[in-house]
Structure formats: C-alpha cells, structure tokens
Design a protein around this motif. Structure first.
Motif, PDB file in Angstrom:
ATOM      1  N   LEU A 229       0.821  -1.216   0.000  1.00  0.00           N
ATOM      2  CA  LEU A 229       0.000   0.000   0.000  1.00  0.00           C
ATOM      3  C   LEU A 229       0.852   1.262   0.000  1.00  0.00           C
ATOM      4  O   LEU A 229       0.354   2.351   0.289  1.00  0.00           O
ATOM      5  CB  LEU A 229      -0.915   0.000   1.234  1.00  0.00           C
ATOM      6  N   LEU A 230       2.121   1.129  -0.341  1.00  0.00           N
ATOM      7  CA  LEU A 230       3.048   2.260  -0.298  1.00  0.00           C
ATOM      8  C   LEU A 230       2.880   3.118  -1.560  1.00  0.00           C
ATOM      9  O   LEU A 230       3.680   3.079  -2.494  1.00  0.00           O
ATOM     10  CB  LEU A 230       4.488   1.754  -0.173  1.00  0.00           C
ATOM     11  N   ARG A 231       1.837   3.934  -1.560  1.00  0.00           N
ATOM     12  CA  ARG A 231       1.559   4.813  -2.696  1.00  0.00           C
ATOM     13  C   ARG A 231       2.603   5.942  -2.765  1.00  0.00           C
ATOM     14  O   ARG A 231       3.247   6.265  -1.768  1.00  0.00           O
ATOM     15  CB  ARG A 231       0.154   5.404  -2.574  1.00  0.00           C
TER      16      ARG A 231
ATOM     17  N   PHE B  57       3.767  -9.626  -6.227  1.00  0.00           N
ATOM     18  CA  PHE B  57       5.211  -9.434  -6.184  1.00  0.00           C
ATOM     19  C   PHE B  57       5.636  -8.191  -6.966  1.00  0.00           C
ATOM     20  O   PHE B  57       6.502  -7.422  -6.515  1.00  0.00           O
ATOM     21  CB  PHE B  57       5.905 -10.675  -6.744  1.00  0.00           C
ATOM     22  N   GLU B  58       5.027  -7.942  -8.131  1.00  0.00           N
ATOM     23  CA  GLU B  58       5.421  -6.786  -8.937  1.00  0.00           C
ATOM     24  C   GLU B  58       5.106  -5.479  -8.222  1.00  0.00           C
ATOM     25  O   GLU B  58       5.906  -4.531  -8.251  1.00  0.00           O
ATOM     26  CB  GLU B  58       4.716  -6.810 -10.299  1.00  0.00           C
ATOM     27  N   ARG B  59       3.954  -5.420  -7.579  1.00  0.00           N
ATOM     28  CA  ARG B  59       3.605  -4.197  -6.859  1.00  0.00           C
ATOM     29  C   ARG B  59       4.549  -3.993  -5.674  1.00  0.00           C
ATOM     30  O   ARG B  59       4.991  -2.886  -5.382  1.00  0.00           O
ATOM     31  CB  ARG B  59       2.153  -4.243  -6.363  1.00  0.00           C
ATOM     32  N   PHE B  60       4.861  -5.081  -4.962  1.00  0.00           N
ATOM     33  CA  PHE B  60       5.783  -5.025  -3.827  1.00  0.00           C
ATOM     34  C   PHE B  60       7.136  -4.465  -4.254  1.00  0.00           C
ATOM     35  O   PHE B  60       7.660  -3.519  -3.647  1.00  0.00           O
ATOM     36  CB  PHE B  60       5.924  -6.439  -3.249  1.00  0.00           C
ATOM     37  N   THR B  61       7.716  -5.027  -5.307  1.00  0.00           N
ATOM     38  CA  THR B  61       9.045  -4.586  -5.730  1.00  0.00           C
ATOM     39  C   THR B  61       9.010  -3.180  -6.312  1.00  0.00           C
ATOM     40  O   THR B  61       9.937  -2.387  -6.087  1.00  0.00           O
ATOM     41  CB  THR B  61       9.640  -5.571  -6.748  1.00  0.00           C
ATOM     42  N   GLU B  62       7.971  -2.848  -7.061  1.00  0.00           N
ATOM     43  CA  GLU B  62       7.918  -1.520  -7.670  1.00  0.00           C
ATOM     44  C   GLU B  62       7.781  -0.429  -6.614  1.00  0.00           C
ATOM     45  O   GLU B  62       8.371   0.646  -6.737  1.00  0.00           O
ATOM     46  CB  GLU B  62       6.746  -1.439  -8.663  1.00  0.00           C
ATOM     47  N   ASN B  63       6.999  -0.685  -5.559  1.00  0.00           N
ATOM     48  CA  ASN B  63       6.835   0.313  -4.506  1.00  0.00           C
ATOM     49  C   ASN B  63       8.152   0.569  -3.774  1.00  0.00           C
ATOM     50  O   ASN B  63       8.476   1.705  -3.428  1.00  0.00           O
ATOM     51  CB  ASN B  63       5.764  -0.133  -3.516  1.00  0.00           C
ATOM     52  N   ILE B  64       8.907  -0.500  -3.534  1.00  0.00           N
ATOM     53  CA  ILE B  64      10.214  -0.328  -2.885  1.00  0.00           C
ATOM     54  C   ILE B  64      11.165   0.415  -3.814  1.00  0.00           C
ATOM     55  O   ILE B  64      11.882   1.338  -3.398  1.00  0.00           O
ATOM     56  CB  ILE B  64      10.808  -1.691  -2.492  1.00  0.00           C
ATOM     57  N   ARG B  65      11.157   0.036  -5.072  1.00  0.00           N
ATOM     58  CA  ARG B  65      12.048   0.681  -6.044  1.00  0.00           C
ATOM     59  C   ARG B  65      11.763   2.190  -6.127  1.00  0.00           C
ATOM     60  O   ARG B  65      12.682   3.010  -6.195  1.00  0.00           O
ATOM     61  CB  ARG B  65      11.881   0.026  -7.415  1.00  0.00           C
TER      62      ARG B  65
END
Length: 642
Positions: A117-119, A155-163
């Motif tokens: 949820l890291l918008r 997984f894609e949303r998780f990695t993209e938000n961190i990136r």
C-alpha cells in the motif's frame, strides 16, 4: 533458555530494582504503536490467516488520540515504531500521523510494512518526515514463492513500490530512510535465500534481517520449521551468508545461529578475499575489537554481569575468550597468559551493523558482535569478591589480542544491580490501536497491562500494576511461561525444540467482543430496576455474559468470586438482531443474534441505594473472557409511598 541461567534466583531485594531499572527519562524508551489493527493480506504463517483476526472490525488510531499519545510518550523515546503487529498503511490517517510524529524529532523513527500500500504520496511523506528506517516484510525473493506464502500479495507491486521509494531517496540525496528486508525463514524459501541479497541490491534495500518461523496452531505450518531439516538449513544459511559477505551494498543485521549437528556447532564460511584495508586493520596482524559493555572500568554486580562487544580480524576470529586474574593465595591452573579461563563468548550474527559498516572489507564482518554472561557461580565462592576480568580475541592462526578488561566486585543480592535476562519490560512500551498498553509485542499476553485512554497518566501505568509484577519476576529470575519461548530469543536458541512448537495464539484472538450500550456511566435512578443492554459476539459461541459488581465492605468473603467481585446474574443473549452490529461484522456467524439485556434490580443490591460499580463480562466456552464494559450507577432513595 540457553545462555540464560533461569535455574537460580537472587535473594530478597533490598532496593526497588523494578522501579530503579525502569526510569522515565528523556530518550529512555522504545515506543511501539500499532496505528491500525488490520492487514490487507493473509500470509500463511501469520495470525492474520485466522478468520477471527482478519475479519475483526477495523480500528484506526485517530490523529487526535495519536497526538495525545505522542505528546506524552515521544519526548521519552529514543526509538518509535509506527507498527508492531499490524499493517500501518491500512490506516487512512497514516500520512497525518507521520507529520505528527516528525514534530518530536525522535532519533530513530521507523515502521514495518508489507509495502503493498506504499503509494507515491506516502513515499513522499516518509521522506519529508525524516523516517529513519522502513522494514519490508517478505518471505519470497521470487514471484512464485512470494505469492504462495503472502496470500493476496502481488510481487510486482511489492518490488515496484520499494524501487520507487529508493529512487526518490536517491534523487533527494538522502541517507534516510534505511530500507530493510525482514525475512521469516522456512522450508519454502530456503532454496532462494541468496536471491534475497540479489533482490535487495537490485531494489536499493540496504539491510536484511532474518528470523525463524514460529508456527501457530491450526495454520498447517509445522512442516515449515527448519529444526526438522538442520543440515539442509545450515547449508542454505552458509550460502546466503557467504553471498551477503561479498556484497558491497547489503548488510545482514540479524540472523540465527547455525544448528548444532551431532553436538558440534558449525561455523559460517566467507567467500571474501582480503581487500584493501580501511582503518586499523591495515596494520593489525592479529585480532582487534572492543569491550563495549559494561561501560565503566570498575563496576559492581550481584548475580551476573553481561560482557558485550565486538572482535574482527583480517582472516577470521575463531573465538572470544573470557578469563580472570588469579586471586591472592589462590592455587589454580592458569593459561599461557597467566589467566584463569572462565569461558568462551558467543557470537551474535548481524547485531553490529555499525562495526560491519566500518570494516566492510573484512570477511565475516557481520558476525563481529559477541556476548558473555559472567555469572557469579563461575567465580570463587565469597560473600564479597573483587576480580579483574580480561576479554581476548583469538584468530584462526592462534594469534590472540586483549580487547578489554573490567574490575568487577560482586556483593550481596539486592544491594548491587542485578543482571536482567530481558530488558524489554524495563525500557519498552507497546500501544495497540485502541490505546491499550503492553510491555512488548513479543510478550505473548492476552490481557493488556493498562489503557492510555484511562484517566491515569502514563507514569502511573509504567510504575504500577501488571508491568511491575513482570519486572519483579525478571529481577528474581522467575520468568513466566511466555519468557521461556519468547520469539525475540529464537535466533539464539536454535537447539531448543520448544521454540519451534506450534503456539496456541488464536485463543487470545477468539476473545468475545462487544459493548455495554445502556445505561450511560454515572447515571442515577429512582426506580426498582435498571435495564443493562448491549451486544456481544464470540467466534466460539460464548458460554454466558455475566453481570458482576465490585464488592463492598459489608459483603461476606463467601459472596465474592476469585477476583473479589459479587455475581449478580447472567444476561439474556440473542434477544434482538442489532442491525448495526450485523453491518459492522458482515462475516460473523452470530451477527444476527448479538443483542443482550439484563434487568438490574434494586432489591439485589446491598441496602438498595448508593453508588455501585457494575461490570458486564462475556466468556467463551474455552474460558476466554472479555470485559464488555463498566458502569457506575447510583440508586437514589425512593420517594415515600403516597
């Protein structure tokens, strides 16, 4: 617990250690706050996999409540977590709460999240608020493993938000926040541990912390515990640690000990070749390091004293040795240095990132920290004893260097400060989303230790009630059951099977829930009867709703229950449908029969008039209780007849 001598107790304390060792001073506390009680996904090993927890009504700490809590606690805190057991980004107020927390300039402001949820607007608020650390929970370094364990995660949303967060941090030239992976170790991810280092390097994550899975009953995770496959686990651990050892961008900041095999403790390996020296190791042909604790060169103790520090070497530190000088007139064997051996310290994997950062070119720099509990029973028997203790580091080539010494005086129990096997209840406080107070999230308690929403100031809660009883037991070396298998210690007790047994935690989550709606508190009545009404739900059908009152001086001992209260009777349950409750808990199997009522009669109260404190308590069939509410009511004298 290995390395913690619970078997002996100190004598009666002549000083109030439970208070002296828990001062309330500026920057003295770790404060953990769950700003939400919800999570957006249901990981296989997590308690949110239980329907009873996942489907509970959402509670989000309001900004006004958070501001009041922050004003009272944050000036006392050196560290603040904005999450502990739930997902903080489910809170609709999270950005506002960050802004409130930032006002207090707490040295270490951090939170744990699954990152889904890291918008972008939350990422900007994190950077603006100078959050120091963000920990991302993950059990999969590949899409398949991640989504199999983290039900509902992408997984894609998780990695993209961190990136995105790492990129914005880099664009601003900021060193904050430090980004960290928190990994639960289990058989399902054992084969891809090395990939976590590669994923961290790829995304801009700087640290990795790992802890063993602790199975919960009913979730079918028993087979995931790694104590069942110790050789396989050790091999995977060594590959992971060797890969992390050669990374220039990722540090291991917590990791379990290797499993003993046939009674022997295996050692990690390094793939790092000695690189260009950075500091003292440039001209250090032998081990070097420092004894950090105790800080003072001369100190006093009663039952035990912890020696803690770090040691490194351009090759490898084989052991950290603890020895003492021979006492006057003592006839005892000494080693080649003229010292009496006491014992060997244990390494603490990943606990000294400060040292690892300073000496990144050295092999096994993540393993530099050590600890040794110097117990009084290890020394000659004496009522008053003064001894000089030396700590020495030895490398794999047999070279040895002294890295610290302390003069220690042991005296009568209760006079000198005791050693504490756990300091959490002395220096940490956990607040749930409702404002309830606990010593620490890992303390496996059901009942809260206090309520910040009460009229009592925090200082009164901190120095009173259940938390003081827990401190007394820690000082006396009489740990409650929850201490013996605390999750906080699992990484250092891998040879103790108790830690890997399934835990019966859902019982606490299946507590009945509900409320007393009528009458209002501090109400006055003149009639013969007062209607108590409310609602209650239980995931296990509750046995009853009991109505009790506080005892009065005139009540006989026989009329009181084990808690000193007087039973008045049982409420009638399921008497109305309560559509408001039905709407709030749409998945609950008993939602259509939530209402209850009880007729409180004047004739059942001593004297029939005066102030009475009445409690409504719901009890499940398994004995779990919840206080639904308390009302103080006054029966006024009845007017004369006629």
């Amino acid at each position: 617990m290995r390395g913690t001598p619970f078997e002996f107790a100190s004598g009666p304390a002549s000083r109030n250690w439970k208070r002296e060792l828990a001062p309330l001073a500026p920057r003295s506390l770790t404060v953990l706050v769950d700003v939400s009680n919800k999570c957006n996904i249901r990981c296989r090993m997590c308690y949110f996999a239980y329907d009873s927890l996942f489907q509970r009504k959402a509670i989000y700490m309001a900004p006004e409540s958070f501001a009041q809590l922050a004003d009272e606690l944050f000036p006392l805190a050196h560290t603040v977590y904005l999450s502990a057991g739930s997902e903080p980004l489910t809170s609709p107020y999270f950005v506002e709460l960050l802004a409130i927390a930032a006002r207090y300039d707490v040295p270490d402001l951090k939170f744990l999240t699954n990152g889904l949820l890291l918008r972008p607007e939350i990422a900007e608020a994190i950077l603006e608020s100078r959050v120091t650390q963000v920990h991302f929970s993950t059990e999969g370094a590949t899409k398949a493993t991640y989504e199999r364990i983290r039900a509902g995660g992408e997984f894609e949303r998780f990695t993209e938000n961190i990136r995105h967060l790492a990129t914005r941090k880099r664009e601003l030239g900021s060193d904050r926040p430090i980004l960290q992976f928190n990994v639960t170790l289990m058989r399902s991810n054992l084969g891809e541990l090395e990939r976590f280092v590669e994923l961290a390097e790829e995304l801009g994550v700087e640290r990795i912390a790992c802890r063993h899975v602790m199975p919960y009953e009913g979730l079918g995770m028993e087979a995931e515990a790694l104590d069942r496959v110790p050789r396989e686990a050790n091999a995977a651990f060594k590959r992971f640690l060797a890969r992390a050892d050669v990374s220039s961008r990722v540090l291991v900041v917590n990791f379990p000990d290797l499993f003993p095999i046939d009674g022997e403790i295996e050692r990690p390996v390094s793939l790092r070749a000695p690189g260009p020296a950075t500091t003292r190791e440039a001209f250090a042909p032998e081990p070097f390091g420092h004894l950090d604790l105790p800080r003072t060169r001369q100190l006093r103790g009663s039952n035990a004293i912890e020696l803690r520090g770090w040691a490194l070497d351009p090759t490898e530190v084989e052991a950290v040795l603890v020895a003492r000088e021979r006492l006057a007139g003592e006839d005892v064997a000494v080693d080649e240095y003229g010292l009496v051996p006491i014992g060997v310290a244990r390494f603490l994997s990943g606990t000294r990132p400060d040292v690892a950062l300073l000496h990144r070119t050295l092999p096994l720099s993540w393993r530099g920290g050590f600890t040794f509990e110097l117990r009084r029973e290890m020394l000659p028997r004496s009522d008053e004893l003064e001894v000089r203790v030396h700590v020495l580091a030895r490398n794999v080539h047999g070279r040895t260097t002294e890295i610290g010494e302390r003069t220690i005086r042991y005296g009568p129990d209760g006079v000198f400060e005791p050693y504490l096997y756990c300091r959490r209840p002395f220096e940490s406080v956990y607040i749930d989303a409702e404002g309830k107070f606990y010593p620490y999230p890992d303390c496996q308690t059901i009942e809260p230790f206090g309520d910040l929403g009460s009229s009592q100031p925090f200082e009164a809660l901190w120095h009173g009630g259940s938390i003081v009883e827990l401190r007394e037991r820690i000082v006396a070396r009489d740990p409650p059951r929850m201490c013996l298998t605390c999750p906080d210690f699992i990484n250092r007790n891998v040879d103790d099977g108790e830690y890997f047994k399934p835990r019966a935690v859902e019982r606490g989550f299946r507590r009945p829930l509900g409320f007393v709606d009528l009458p209002r508190d501090a109400s006055e009545f003149e009639g013969d009867e007062v209607a108590f009404q409310g609602w209650a739900l239980g995931y296990d059908e509750f046995e009853c709703i009991e109505i009790v009152r506080d005892a009065l001086p005139e009540d006989s001992p026989e009329s009181r229950d084990e808690r000193g209260r007087v039973r008045l009777g049982h409420a009638r349950c399921g008497v109305n449908e309560r559509p408001d409750v039905h709407a709030a808990y749409p998945h609950h199997p008993q939602r259509s029969r939530a209402g209850w009522c009880f007729a409180l009669r004047r004739a059942d109260l001593p004297g029939g008039r005066g102030l009475f404190t009445i409690h409504a308590i719901a009890r499940n069939r398994d004995g779990v209780e919840t206080r639904l509410g308390t009302r103080r009511i006054v029966f006024r004298p009845q007017p004369p007849a006629g």
